[in-house]
Structures are given as C-alpha cells and as structure tokens.
Motif scaffolding. Structure first.
Motif, PDB file in Angstrom:
ATOM      1  N   ARG A  21       8.190 -32.229  19.182  1.00  0.00           N
ATOM      2  CA  ARG A  21       9.264 -32.053  18.198  1.00  0.00           C
ATOM      3  C   ARG A  21       8.962 -32.812  16.904  1.00  0.00           C
ATOM      4  O   ARG A  21       9.504 -32.492  15.853  1.00  0.00           O
ATOM      5  N   SER A  22       8.088 -33.810  16.970  1.00  0.00           N
ATOM      6  CA  SER A  22       7.785 -34.621  15.786  1.00  0.00           C
ATOM      7  C   SER A  22       6.614 -34.060  14.972  1.00  0.00           C
ATOM      8  O   SER A  22       6.759 -33.785  13.788  1.00  0.00           O
ATOM      9  N   CYS A  23       5.452 -33.903  15.617  1.00  0.00           N
ATOM     10  CA  CYS A  23       4.255 -33.505  14.865  1.00  0.00           C
ATOM     11  C   CYS A  23       3.897 -32.028  15.020  1.00  0.00           C
ATOM     12  O   CYS A  23       3.057 -31.517  14.293  1.00  0.00           O
ATOM     13  N   GLY A  24       4.519 -31.334  16.012  1.00  0.00           N
ATOM     14  CA  GLY A  24       4.277 -29.910  16.179  1.00  0.00           C
ATOM     15  C   GLY A  24       3.045 -29.555  16.992  1.00  0.00           C
ATOM     16  O   GLY A  24       2.753 -28.381  17.177  1.00  0.00           O
ATOM     17  N   SER A  25       2.305 -30.534  17.489  1.00  0.00           N
ATOM     18  CA  SER A  25       1.113 -30.224  18.274  1.00  0.00           C
ATOM     19  C   SER A  25       1.522 -29.604  19.607  1.00  0.00           C
ATOM     20  O   SER A  25       2.587 -29.887  20.140  1.00  0.00           O
ATOM     21  N   ARG A  26       0.674 -28.738  20.127  1.00  0.00           N
ATOM     22  CA  ARG A  26       0.952 -28.058  21.394  1.00  0.00           C
ATOM     23  C   ARG A  26      -0.042 -28.507  22.450  1.00  0.00           C
ATOM     24  O   ARG A  26      -1.216 -28.712  22.166  1.00  0.00           O
ATOM     25  N   THR A  27       0.461 -28.630  23.680  1.00  0.00           N
ATOM     26  CA  THR A  27      -0.350 -29.097  24.793  1.00  0.00           C
ATOM     27  C   THR A  27      -0.087 -28.219  26.002  1.00  0.00           C
ATOM     28  O   THR A  27       1.049 -27.836  26.262  1.00  0.00           O
ATOM     29  N   VAL A  28      -1.147 -27.911  26.739  1.00  0.00           N
ATOM     30  CA  VAL A  28      -1.030 -27.174  27.995  1.00  0.00           C
ATOM     31  C   VAL A  28      -1.174 -28.187  29.121  1.00  0.00           C
ATOM     32  O   VAL A  28      -2.088 -29.001  29.120  1.00  0.00           O
ATOM     33  N   SER A  29      -0.247 -28.139  30.087  1.00  0.00           N
ATOM     34  CA  SER A  29      -0.286 -29.098  31.181  1.00  0.00           C
ATOM     35  C   SER A  29       0.333 -28.486  32.429  1.00  0.00           C
ATOM     36  O   SER A  29       1.280 -27.708  32.340  1.00  0.00           O
ATOM     37  N   ASP A  30      -0.205 -28.842  33.589  1.00  0.00           N
ATOM     38  CA  ASP A  30       0.365 -28.395  34.863  1.00  0.00           C
ATOM     39  C   ASP A  30       1.604 -29.206  35.215  1.00  0.00           C
ATOM     40  O   ASP A  30       2.488 -28.735  35.907  1.00  0.00           O
ATOM     41  N   ALA A  31       1.672 -30.443  34.732  1.00  0.00           N
ATOM     42  CA  ALA A  31       2.809 -31.329  35.007  1.00  0.00           C
ATOM     43  C   ALA A  31       3.670 -31.456  33.755  1.00  0.00           C
ATOM     44  O   ALA A  31       3.189 -31.273  32.637  1.00  0.00           O
ATOM     45  N   HIS A  32       4.957 -31.775  33.936  1.00  0.00           N
ATOM     46  CA  HIS A  32       5.850 -31.958  32.788  1.00  0.00           C
ATOM     47  C   HIS A  32       5.426 -33.195  32.009  1.00  0.00           C
ATOM     48  O   HIS A  32       5.177 -34.254  32.583  1.00  0.00           O
TER      49      HIS A  32
END
Length: 51
Positions: A21-32
């Motif tokens: 929500r701050s920098c807009g970067s996206r990450t893919v992860s199996d865990a929350h």
C-alpha cells in the motif's frame, strides 16, 4: 478488439499476489505476507476479487 482478463491480470490460483500500500511493489508468495519486503509497509492481497 477483445481484451481478456488474462492479458490484464495474470493471476494464477496457485500463488498469492500481494501489493504494498505504501510503495506499490508486488510480491508473489505461497504464505500470507505481514509486511512489504521492500519497504516494510502494509500489504494487501490482490488475488481477492476487486469490484
């Protein structure tokens, strides 16, 4: 021209997609994720339906 959702949002049900929500970067992860790995900001699950 017909635009398909897969062209715009390539979400796959086997992976979790999170956006900071701050920098807009996206990450893919199996865990929350609890926080953004880049800046430490809060993240949201963008795999959840957005209407």
């Amino acid at each position: 021209m017909t635009v398909h959702n897969s062209t715009i949002d390539n979400y796959r049900a086997t992976e979790g997609y999170f956006e900071c929500r701050s920098c807009g970067s996206r990450t893919v992860s199996d865990a929350h994720l609890g926080s953004c790995p880049s800046c430490g900001g809060s993240v949201r699950n963008i795999a959840v339906a957005r209407e």
